[in-house]
Design an enzyme around this catalytic site. Structure first.
Site, PDB file in Angstrom:
ATOM      1  N   VAL A  61       0.838  -1.202   0.000  1.00  0.00           N
ATOM      2  CA  VAL A  61       0.000   0.000   0.000  1.00  0.00           C
ATOM      3  C   VAL A  61       0.874   1.254   0.000  1.00  0.00           C
ATOM      4  O   VAL A  61       0.571   2.242  -0.676  1.00  0.00           O
ATOM      5  CB  VAL A  61      -0.967   0.005   1.214  1.00  0.00           C
ATOM      6  CG1 VAL A  61      -1.776   1.296   1.261  1.00  0.00           C
ATOM      7  CG2 VAL A  61      -1.896  -1.201   1.164  1.00  0.00           C
ATOM      8  N   CYS A  62       1.970   1.204   0.736  1.00  0.00           N
ATOM      9  CA  CYS A  62       2.831   2.385   0.923  1.00  0.00           C
ATOM     10  C   CYS A  62       3.290   3.044  -0.383  1.00  0.00           C
ATOM     11  O   CYS A  62       3.181   4.264  -0.512  1.00  0.00           O
ATOM     12  CB  CYS A  62       4.028   2.030   1.797  1.00  0.00           C
ATOM     13  SG  CYS A  62       3.564   1.430   3.431  1.00  0.00           S
ATOM     14  N   PRO A  63       3.798   2.275  -1.367  1.00  0.00           N
ATOM     15  CA  PRO A  63       4.263   2.967  -2.576  1.00  0.00           C
ATOM     16  C   PRO A  63       3.137   3.639  -3.356  1.00  0.00           C
ATOM     17  O   PRO A  63       3.373   4.644  -4.033  1.00  0.00           O
ATOM     18  CB  PRO A  63       4.937   1.870  -3.399  1.00  0.00           C
ATOM     19  CG  PRO A  63       4.411   0.586  -2.869  1.00  0.00           C
ATOM     20  CD  PRO A  63       4.079   0.837  -1.422  1.00  0.00           C
ATOM     21  N   ILE A  66       2.878   7.022  -1.571  1.00  0.00           N
ATOM     22  CA  ILE A  66       4.061   7.851  -1.815  1.00  0.00           C
ATOM     23  C   ILE A  66       4.032   8.389  -3.240  1.00  0.00           C
ATOM     24  O   ILE A  66       4.293   9.576  -3.476  1.00  0.00           O
ATOM     25  CB  ILE A  66       5.349   7.057  -1.526  1.00  0.00           C
ATOM     26  CG1 ILE A  66       5.400   6.686  -0.046  1.00  0.00           C
ATOM     27  CG2 ILE A  66       6.584   7.845  -1.939  1.00  0.00           C
ATOM     28  CD1 ILE A  66       6.447   5.625   0.299  1.00  0.00           C
TER      29      ILE A  66
END
Length: 194
Positions: A61-63, A66
């Site tokens: 999920v993080c990328p 970002i």
């Protein structure tokens, strides 16, 4: 979350941390990819700051978040706002992830490394079991006062458009109704006589 919490109206904690800087992958000499940044990155310049946290590098999920913040970088810049991404991973892990992930190679904002977890703990966003940061977003005014906090569970990505909408509303310094968007009319408070 920890017992400590940095909430709306409180001063954003002072910090001095290593970060992978925006032009890191264009650096020609070793060592230029890292820089030390402090909370004064925005207050000395009289700018707003948006700091958003993610749990771990090299995840799923993080990328997406970002990359979405990076795609909106010009929107934050137009609002005189410093954008900083952060996690409890090291600057070396951040750099390796940037080199490894296509969507992270051209980031225009620093990736802060809170390896001691001290800032995440002071902000009250450190998850108890794994000691990683929740998906937290802070909008901080030019005087260093927290004006908005949003914290998501580890599995749910945030909405960058909502961060921009709230930033716009805060920057009006006026009363903004529910679902207000930039360019719409703000509210006027009228005192009623008793």
């Amino acid at each position: 979350m920890s017992n400590k919490t940095a909430s709306v109206g409180s001063k954003f904690p002072e910090f001095k941390k290593k970060a992978v800087v925006a032009n890191a992958l264009n650096a020609t000499a070793p060592g230029q990819e890292f820089a030390e940044i402090t909370n004064e990155i925005h207050t000395k310049a009289g700018q707003w700051m948006v700091m958003f946290w993610w749990p771990k590098d090299f995840t799923f999920v993080c990328p997406t978040e970002i990359a979405a913040f990076n795609n909106a970088f010009g929107e934050f810049d137009d609002r005189d706002t410093v954008l900083i991404g952060a996690s409890t991973d090291s600057e070396f892990v951040h750099l390796a992830w940037r080199k490894d992930h296509d969507d992270l190679r051209g980031l225009k904002f620093p990736m802060l490394a809170d390896t001691s977890k001290s800032l995440a703990e002071e902000l009250g966003i450190l998850q108890a079991e794994e000691k990683i940061a929740y998906r937290a977003t802070f909008i901080v005014d030019p005087q260093g006062i927290i004006r908005w906090v949003n914290v998501n569970d580890l599995s749910v990505g945030r909405n960058v458009d909502e961060v921009l909408r709230v930033l716009d509303a805060l920057q009006t310094d006026e009363l903004c109704p529910c679902n207000w968007k930039k360019g719409e009319t703000t509210l006027t408070a009228q005192l009623q006589e008793a």
